[in-house]
Scaffold this motif. Structure first.
Motif, mmCIF file in Angstrom:
data_model
loop_
_atom_site.group_PDB
_atom_site.id
_atom_site.type_symbol
_atom_site.label_atom_id
_atom_site.label_comp_id
_atom_site.label_asym_id
_atom_site.label_seq_id
_atom_site.Cartn_x
_atom_site.Cartn_y
_atom_site.Cartn_z
ATOM 1 N N ASN A 113 43.677 33.379 11.883
ATOM 2 C CA ASN A 113 44.257 32.954 12.923
ATOM 3 C C ASN A 113 44.133 31.798 13.402
ATOM 4 O O ASN A 113 43.278 31.344 14.350
ATOM 5 C CB ASN A 113 43.644 33.762 14.258
ATOM 6 C CG ASN A 113 44.211 35.798 14.341
ATOM 7 O OD1 ASN A 113 44.983 35.320 14.404
ATOM 8 N ND2 ASN A 113 43.908 36.503 14.379
ATOM 9 N N VAL A 114 44.620 30.705 13.006
ATOM 10 C CA VAL A 114 44.923 29.405 12.707
ATOM 11 C C VAL A 114 45.700 28.262 14.385
ATOM 12 O O VAL A 114 46.352 29.312 14.125
ATOM 13 C CB VAL A 114 44.766 28.765 11.876
ATOM 14 C CG1 VAL A 114 43.868 29.527 10.434
ATOM 15 C CG2 VAL A 114 46.289 28.583 11.087
ATOM 16 N N ASP A 115 45.443 27.743 14.414
ATOM 17 C CA ASP A 115 46.441 27.360 15.282
ATOM 18 C C ASP A 115 47.546 26.032 14.737
ATOM 19 O O ASP A 115 48.426 26.096 15.304
ATOM 20 C CB ASP A 115 45.399 26.105 16.125
ATOM 21 C CG ASP A 115 44.945 25.678 16.449
ATOM 22 O OD1 ASP A 115 44.705 27.393 17.457
ATOM 23 O OD2 ASP A 115 43.623 25.391 16.855
ATOM 24 N N TYR A 116 47.844 25.371 12.797
ATOM 25 C CA TYR A 116 48.836 25.045 12.008
ATOM 26 C C TYR A 116 48.932 25.926 10.678
ATOM 27 O O TYR A 116 47.901 26.292 10.312
ATOM 28 C CB TYR A 116 48.424 23.665 12.608
ATOM 29 C CG TYR A 116 48.508 23.092 13.449
ATOM 30 C CD1 TYR A 116 48.986 22.655 14.433
ATOM 31 C CD2 TYR A 116 46.728 23.114 14.556
ATOM 32 C CE1 TYR A 116 49.318 21.824 15.859
ATOM 33 C CE2 TYR A 116 46.940 22.146 15.434
ATOM 34 C CZ TYR A 116 47.686 21.734 15.960
ATOM 35 O OH TYR A 116 47.584 20.742 17.039
ATOM 36 N N LEU A 117 49.854 26.428 10.712
ATOM 37 C CA LEU A 117 50.479 26.860 8.911
ATOM 38 C C LEU A 117 51.211 25.128 8.695
ATOM 39 O O LEU A 117 52.110 24.614 8.992
ATOM 40 C CB LEU A 117 51.545 27.519 9.274
ATOM 41 C CG LEU A 117 50.716 28.913 9.904
ATOM 42 C CD1 LEU A 117 51.397 30.554 10.079
ATOM 43 C CD2 LEU A 117 49.302 29.121 9.261
ATOM 44 N N THR A 118 50.907 24.916 8.042
ATOM 45 C CA THR A 118 51.656 23.901 6.676
ATOM 46 C C THR A 118 51.711 24.038 5.300
ATOM 47 O O THR A 118 50.667 24.767 4.673
ATOM 48 C CB THR A 118 50.655 22.504 7.102
ATOM 49 O OG1 THR A 118 50.663 22.113 8.039
ATOM 50 C CG2 THR A 118 51.687 21.722 6.028
#
Length: 149
Positions: A113-118
């Protein structure tokens, strides 16, 4: 190796011609040089040297466990409380960044459940910001500088 859409850095190579290695400054050791690793090392150097990401908050090859199943995130950015903030997934330059690649990183995010996906294949890079309140995400025009996260 491949020419990438990332800045060059002072690369440390080792190993042999048959088994080449590249130095991973986050893991502080030489690792097998694969096309994906080539992308990872360039990307992580770009994040730390150009985008201001603290190297102490980044980790490479982070293992996740779901029961007996083991998954491996290519890289994770943590916050100062060691909570995962961004998952980064790399592919070789010859691998298109498809829905399948995005689905892979989304699977990891079900656990973190992170804030960013790269995602990046060294030629193209995509980053999206998660919006859990509205159960959606927004693709950003660029990989944000650390100070803008």
């Amino acid at each position: 190796m491949y020419e990438l859409n990332l800045p060059k850095y002072e690369i440390r190579l080792g190993g042999t011609k048959e088994k080449p290695e590249i130095f991973d400054f986050l893991r502080r050791r030489f690792v097998k040089l694969t096309p994906e690793e080539w992308v990872r090392q360039h990307f992580v150097h770009w994040l730390t040297e150009q985008k201001g990401y603290p190297k102490g908050l980044l980790g490479n090859e982070i293992e996740l466990r779901v029961g007996e199943k083991r998954l491996r995130c290519d890289s994770i950015l943590y916050n100062t409380n060691t909570q995962p903030r961004m998952i980064l997934e790399y592919k070789a330059p010859t691998v298109p960044l498809s829905q399948k690649v995005f689905d892979q990183i989304v699977t990891y995010n079900l656990l973190l459940n992170v804030d960013y996906l790269t995602i990046s294949n060294g030629l193209q890079h995509y980053c999206c910001r998660m919006d859990y309140e509205h159960n959606s995400y927004e693709f950003l025009p660029d990989i944000p500088d650390y100070k803008n996260l």
